[in-house]
Design a protein around this motif. Structure first.
Motif, PDB file in Angstrom:
ATOM      1  N   PRO A  62     -27.130  46.158  -3.723  1.00  0.00           N
ATOM      2  CA  PRO A  62     -26.178  47.025  -3.019  1.00  0.00           C
ATOM      3  C   PRO A  62     -24.739  46.641  -3.344  1.00  0.00           C
ATOM      4  O   PRO A  62     -24.410  45.449  -3.447  1.00  0.00           O
ATOM      5  CB  PRO A  62     -26.505  46.771  -1.535  1.00  0.00           C
ATOM      6  CG  PRO A  62     -27.269  45.502  -1.505  1.00  0.00           C
ATOM      7  CD  PRO A  62     -27.987  45.407  -2.793  1.00  0.00           C
ATOM      8  N   GLY A  63     -23.912  47.646  -3.552  1.00  0.00           N
ATOM      9  CA  GLY A  63     -22.509  47.400  -3.866  1.00  0.00           C
ATOM     10  C   GLY A  63     -22.269  46.845  -5.252  1.00  0.00           C
ATOM     11  O   GLY A  63     -21.193  46.315  -5.532  1.00  0.00           O
ATOM     12  N   ASP A  64     -23.245  47.015  -6.152  1.00  0.00           N
ATOM     13  CA  ASP A  64     -23.165  46.412  -7.485  1.00  0.00           C
ATOM     14  C   ASP A  64     -23.801  47.364  -8.497  1.00  0.00           C
ATOM     15  O   ASP A  64     -24.940  47.783  -8.315  1.00  0.00           O
ATOM     16  CB  ASP A  64     -23.917  45.077  -7.475  1.00  0.00           C
ATOM     17  CG  ASP A  64     -23.639  44.219  -8.703  1.00  0.00           C
ATOM     18  OD1 ASP A  64     -23.745  44.735  -9.830  1.00  0.00           O
ATOM     19  OD2 ASP A  64     -23.336  43.031  -8.522  1.00  0.00           O
ATOM     20  N   ASN A  65     -23.078  47.709  -9.552  1.00  0.00           N
ATOM     21  CA  ASN A  65     -23.633  48.644 -10.538  1.00  0.00           C
ATOM     22  C   ASN A  65     -23.803  48.027 -11.926  1.00  0.00           C
ATOM     23  O   ASN A  65     -23.863  48.731 -12.936  1.00  0.00           O
ATOM     24  CB  ASN A  65     -22.800  49.929 -10.611  1.00  0.00           C
ATOM     25  CG  ASN A  65     -21.434  49.731 -11.254  1.00  0.00           C
ATOM     26  OD1 ASN A  65     -21.042  48.623 -11.595  1.00  0.00           O
ATOM     27  ND2 ASN A  65     -20.701  50.833 -11.409  1.00  0.00           N
ATOM     28  N   LEU A  66     -23.910  46.700 -11.980  1.00  0.00           N
ATOM     29  CA  LEU A  66     -24.075  46.025 -13.258  1.00  0.00           C
ATOM     30  C   LEU A  66     -25.239  46.593 -14.065  1.00  0.00           C
ATOM     31  O   LEU A  66     -25.117  46.834 -15.278  1.00  0.00           O
ATOM     32  CB  LEU A  66     -24.305  44.518 -13.026  1.00  0.00           C
ATOM     33  CG  LEU A  66     -24.680  43.685 -14.263  1.00  0.00           C
ATOM     34  CD1 LEU A  66     -23.543  43.674 -15.274  1.00  0.00           C
ATOM     35  CD2 LEU A  66     -25.069  42.273 -13.846  1.00  0.00           C
ATOM     36  N   MET A  67     -26.378  46.825 -13.397  1.00  0.00           N
ATOM     37  CA  MET A  67     -27.574  47.223 -14.136  1.00  0.00           C
ATOM     38  C   MET A  67     -27.515  48.665 -14.620  1.00  0.00           C
ATOM     39  O   MET A  67     -28.249  49.045 -15.542  1.00  0.00           O
ATOM     40  CB  MET A  67     -28.823  46.987 -13.294  1.00  0.00           C
ATOM     41  CG  MET A  67     -29.058  45.530 -12.927  1.00  0.00           C
ATOM     42  SD  MET A  67     -28.900  44.363 -14.318  1.00  0.00           S
ATOM     43  CE  MET A  67     -30.320  44.844 -15.308  1.00  0.00           C
TER      44      MET A  67
END
Length: 235
Positions: A62-67
């Motif tokens: 959540p709150g992370d779009n690295l992937m």
């Protein structure tokens, strides 16, 4: 969860997937036994788009779009990117720049349980998206997740390589090995609906066309005066 990027998952035949698109979500969902629908919470960012493609799945924190950025490298023409998070998140994990990158690799659209931003720009560039939230809140790019692994969204399990159909009515997933059968079943349903439409346009009643009258057993047809009398008066 394994932190992995699977580079070569089996994929549904793209020609068969393309054949699903004209039928749309409601028809495909009904044709495969009222299965695969992701539910009303996954809503379109636009109106009038109807697409089908092959699932490219992503798991983010959540709150992370690295992937999502990692998934771009694995994208192939005809893909639809399907993004979930390890726990509920409404943050705006996807916007115009990621869409530009994915569109350059032939990705047809986005399905996501998190938040979308740059919604106007996405509509203007013709990149269709179906998401659970819209949010200007941005994300970081810090925590590894997974690409091309099974995910769950809207109560449905979506595996990389499955078929996705999406339009104004929502989103439906068809398992990779069931796509050909879904095309056949959808064509049969459309043929039946076309025949019924002609009957209805000619004045036939659905009560008779669908043999529904027996289901009204015990329902009395009465005049308004009799209804008012039984109901204790009225105007």
């Amino acid at each position: 969860m394994l932190n992995v990027i699977v580079t070569d998952p089996p994929r549904a035949d793209l020609a068969a997937v393309d054949a699903l698109a004209p039928y749309g979500v409601a028809t495909v969902h009904e044709a495969i036994g009222r299965d695969g629908y992701l539910g009303p919470a996954i809503r379109p960012n636009q109106q009038g788009a109807r697409i089908a493609g092959v699932a490219l799945t992503v798991v983010c924190w959540p709150g992370d779009n690295l992937m999502i950025h990692a998934a771009v490298e694995q994208a192939r023409p005809g893909d639809i990117i399907v993004i979930t998070t390890t726990s509920p998140s409404s943050d705006g994990a996807f916007g115009e720049l990621l869409a530009t990158s994915l569109a350059a690799r032939g990705v047809r659209g986005l399905i996501m349980g998190a938040g979308l931003r740059d919604t106007r720009e996405l509509r203007e560039m013709g990149f269709p998206a179906w998401t659970a939230h819209v949010s200007a809140q941005g994300t970081v790019k810090e925590t590894p997740g997974a690409v091309n692994v099974p995910v769950t969204l809207g109560g449905q399990t979506i595996r990389p390589g499955d078929a996705i159909v999406a339009d104004d009515d929502g989103v439906c997933v068809v398992p990779r090995l069931d796509v050909a059968a879904a095309v056949t079943a959808s064509a049969a349903r459309i043929a039946k609906e076309d025949a019924n439409r002609k009957e209805l346009a000619g004045g036939a009643l659905g009560l008779d066309l669908y043999n529904l009258r027996p289901k009204l057993a015990g329902v009395a047809y009465i005049s308004y005066a009799e209804y008012a009398k039984r109901a204790g008066g009225g105007s």
